[in-house]
Design a protein around this motif. Structure first.
Motif, PDB file in Angstrom:
ATOM      1  N   ASP A 180       0.829  -1.207   0.000  1.00  0.00           N
ATOM      2  CA  ASP A 180       0.000   0.000   0.000  1.00  0.00           C
ATOM      3  C   ASP A 180       0.862   1.256   0.000  1.00  0.00           C
ATOM      4  O   ASP A 180       0.543   2.246  -0.670  1.00  0.00           O
ATOM      5  CB  ASP A 180      -0.925   0.004   1.218  1.00  0.00           C
ATOM      6  CG  ASP A 180      -1.961  -1.100   1.183  1.00  0.00           C
ATOM      7  OD1 ASP A 180      -2.145  -1.717   0.110  1.00  0.00           O
ATOM      8  OD2 ASP A 180      -2.586  -1.355   2.235  1.00  0.00           O
ATOM      9  N   ALA A 181       1.955   1.227   0.773  1.00  0.00           N
ATOM     10  CA  ALA A 181       2.842   2.386   0.819  1.00  0.00           C
ATOM     11  C   ALA A 181       3.492   2.639  -0.533  1.00  0.00           C
ATOM     12  O   ALA A 181       3.620   3.790  -0.981  1.00  0.00           O
ATOM     13  CB  ALA A 181       3.910   2.163   1.895  1.00  0.00           C
ATOM     14  N   ILE A 182       3.893   1.573  -1.211  1.00  0.00           N
ATOM     15  CA  ILE A 182       4.503   1.721  -2.533  1.00  0.00           C
ATOM     16  C   ILE A 182       3.487   2.241  -3.542  1.00  0.00           C
ATOM     17  O   ILE A 182       3.782   3.125  -4.362  1.00  0.00           O
ATOM     18  CB  ILE A 182       5.104   0.381  -2.989  1.00  0.00           C
ATOM     19  CG1 ILE A 182       6.369   0.088  -2.169  1.00  0.00           C
ATOM     20  CG2 ILE A 182       5.423   0.387  -4.475  1.00  0.00           C
ATOM     21  CD1 ILE A 182       6.924  -1.295  -2.371  1.00  0.00           C
ATOM     22  N   ALA A 183       2.274   1.716  -3.486  1.00  0.00           N
ATOM     23  CA  ALA A 183       1.231   2.177  -4.405  1.00  0.00           C
ATOM     24  C   ALA A 183       0.949   3.659  -4.216  1.00  0.00           C
ATOM     25  O   ALA A 183       0.806   4.418  -5.191  1.00  0.00           O
ATOM     26  CB  ALA A 183      -0.040   1.354  -4.202  1.00  0.00           C
ATOM     27  N   ALA A 184       0.864   4.116  -2.968  1.00  0.00           N
ATOM     28  CA  ALA A 184       0.595   5.527  -2.693  1.00  0.00           C
ATOM     29  C   ALA A 184       1.755   6.404  -3.153  1.00  0.00           C
ATOM     30  O   ALA A 184       1.549   7.505  -3.676  1.00  0.00           O
ATOM     31  CB  ALA A 184       0.333   5.722  -1.205  1.00  0.00           C
ATOM     32  N   THR A 185       2.985   5.927  -2.957  1.00  0.00           N
ATOM     33  CA  THR A 185       4.152   6.692  -3.382  1.00  0.00           C
ATOM     34  C   THR A 185       4.180   6.843  -4.900  1.00  0.00           C
ATOM     35  O   THR A 185       4.396   7.942  -5.431  1.00  0.00           O
ATOM     36  CB  THR A 185       5.438   6.009  -2.899  1.00  0.00           C
ATOM     37  OG1 THR A 185       5.395   5.892  -1.464  1.00  0.00           O
ATOM     38  CG2 THR A 185       6.664   6.799  -3.297  1.00  0.00           C
ATOM     39  N   LEU A 186       3.944   5.741  -5.615  1.00  0.00           N
ATOM     40  CA  LEU A 186       3.931   5.815  -7.078  1.00  0.00           C
ATOM     41  C   LEU A 186       2.772   6.649  -7.583  1.00  0.00           C
ATOM     42  O   LEU A 186       2.899   7.371  -8.593  1.00  0.00           O
ATOM     43  CB  LEU A 186       3.871   4.404  -7.663  1.00  0.00           C
ATOM     44  CG  LEU A 186       5.179   3.608  -7.574  1.00  0.00           C
ATOM     45  CD1 LEU A 186       4.937   2.133  -7.864  1.00  0.00           C
ATOM     46  CD2 LEU A 186       6.222   4.178  -8.527  1.00  0.00           C
TER      47      LEU A 186
END
Length: 351
Positions: free
Chosen positions: A335-341
């Protein structure tokens, strides 16, 4: 993969070590309870990656928030006030902090000038907390521990840094603890690992040269061994953790490792990035010797070479003390990676 707390590092366990000892003093007449009411002022020094996220988190919780920095940030979180001040000037810092019940130290110094410029910044904020009687919540990184041989870092580890920046960080921690032990101020210290998240571009190993490169179809640049476990801290989690330290009475007087996503290898993290962008993400790893060679002509690379041990052995931040006291926390890594991208995709010119 946050490891269980070892030895005496858990809540209430044994005699705390150098990195976690409880500051004992409380100035006469100063509040024992941190701030929770809407009429109490939370002052955030620093409007960088974490400072902005923290101010927004506090304001979203209905708290009165003042941000302090030399220059006005391009965007202010909704509900947050801003005050201009040069934090290298103790009088200006104290004036900007007037009325504070909690002060958050989220300032930083240029990477190549850390030892010279960072300690005076902290001293000015510390003096402001002493004058206002506010609880001081200070954000720290992990440099002070030094190499651990891959052992998970717990709050009871001694501050045994061997590098210039690490010794600087350890000395700054010692100043905070000495002020607290002398009864001049109350302190809560929150420590986090390498940052990533929306808004994090430069100055991070998980910034533009990983997420930006991945979206552009280029290889991710990385220093060290990507197949070792390495804790990365997600900025919204750091902000939420610092806010807890400033609003929960149990936090004062202790060192806390702030929550974040589970620890995996950097390569496993990049596999999640690849899944999100829809194509493989190659890794261009720069060996330590090459970094040291580049450091002969580049002050930035010289600073990175000094801290490269963090990527040549497992680098695991144990956050179990925080979670045992305040509850499970930390954003799932995917989820953190998705939000960052998703944030990176909003920038002009991003594929």
């Amino acid at each position: 993969m946050n490891a269980p707390t070892a030895g005496t590092g858990g809540p209430g366990g044994g005699t705390p070590g150098q990195g976690s000892r409880r500051p004992s003093g409380v100035p006469e007449g100063q509040r024992q309870d941190p701030v929770t009411g809407e009429d109490r002022l939370h002052v955030v020094f620093g409007t960088g990656q974490v400072g902005r996220a923290l101010a927004g988190h506090l304001a979203d919780g209905g708290l009165a928030v003042r941000m302090v920095s030399r220059h006005r940030p391009a965007v202010l979180p909704g509900g947050a006030d801003w005050r201009a001040a040069d934090a290298t000037d103790p009088e200006a810092a104290a004036d900007a902090a007037k009325g504070a019940s909690v002060i958050y130290q989220c300032l930083n110094a240029p990477y190549t000038q850390w030892p010279e410029r960072f300690p005076p910044l902290q001293r000015a904020v510390l003096a402001a907390a002493e004058r206002t009687g506010a609880l001081l919540v200070s954000l720290e990184n992990l440099y002070g521990y030094g190499p651990t041989g891959g052992r998970p870092m717990t709050e009871d580890l001694p501050l045994a840094a061997t590098t210039v920046k690490g010794r600087t960080r350890a000395a700054m921690t010692a100043e905070l603890l000495a002020a607290a032990d002398a009864g001049r101020v109350r302190v809560a210290i929150g420590r986090a690992s390498d940052f990533f998240g929306p808004g994090v571009t430069q100055g991070s190993t998980l910034g533009e040269r990983v997420f930006g490169n991945a979206l552009a179809g280029r290889r991710a640049d990385f220093i060290g061994n990507p197949d070792l476990p390495h804790t990365y801290s997600y900025v919204p989690d750091i902000a939420a953790g610092l806010a807890t330290l400033g609003t929960d009475a149990r936090a004062a007087g202790q060192v806390w490792h702030l929550p974040g996503p589970p620890t995996v290898t950097t390569r496993a993290l990049l596999d999640l990035v690849a899944r999100e962008v829809g194509h493989q993400v190659g890794v261009r790893s720069v060996p330590r010797l090459a970094v040291r060679a580049l450091g002969l002509v580049s002050p930035v690379m010289r600073g990175l070479a000094e801290m490269s041990y963090q990527f040549d052995q497992p680098f695991i931040l144990d956050t179990s003390k925080y979670q045992a006291v305040f509850g499970a926390a930390g954003t799932p890594l995917a989820d953190a990676i998705a939000a960052t991208l998703a944030w990176y995709r909003t920038r002009p010119g991003t594929p």
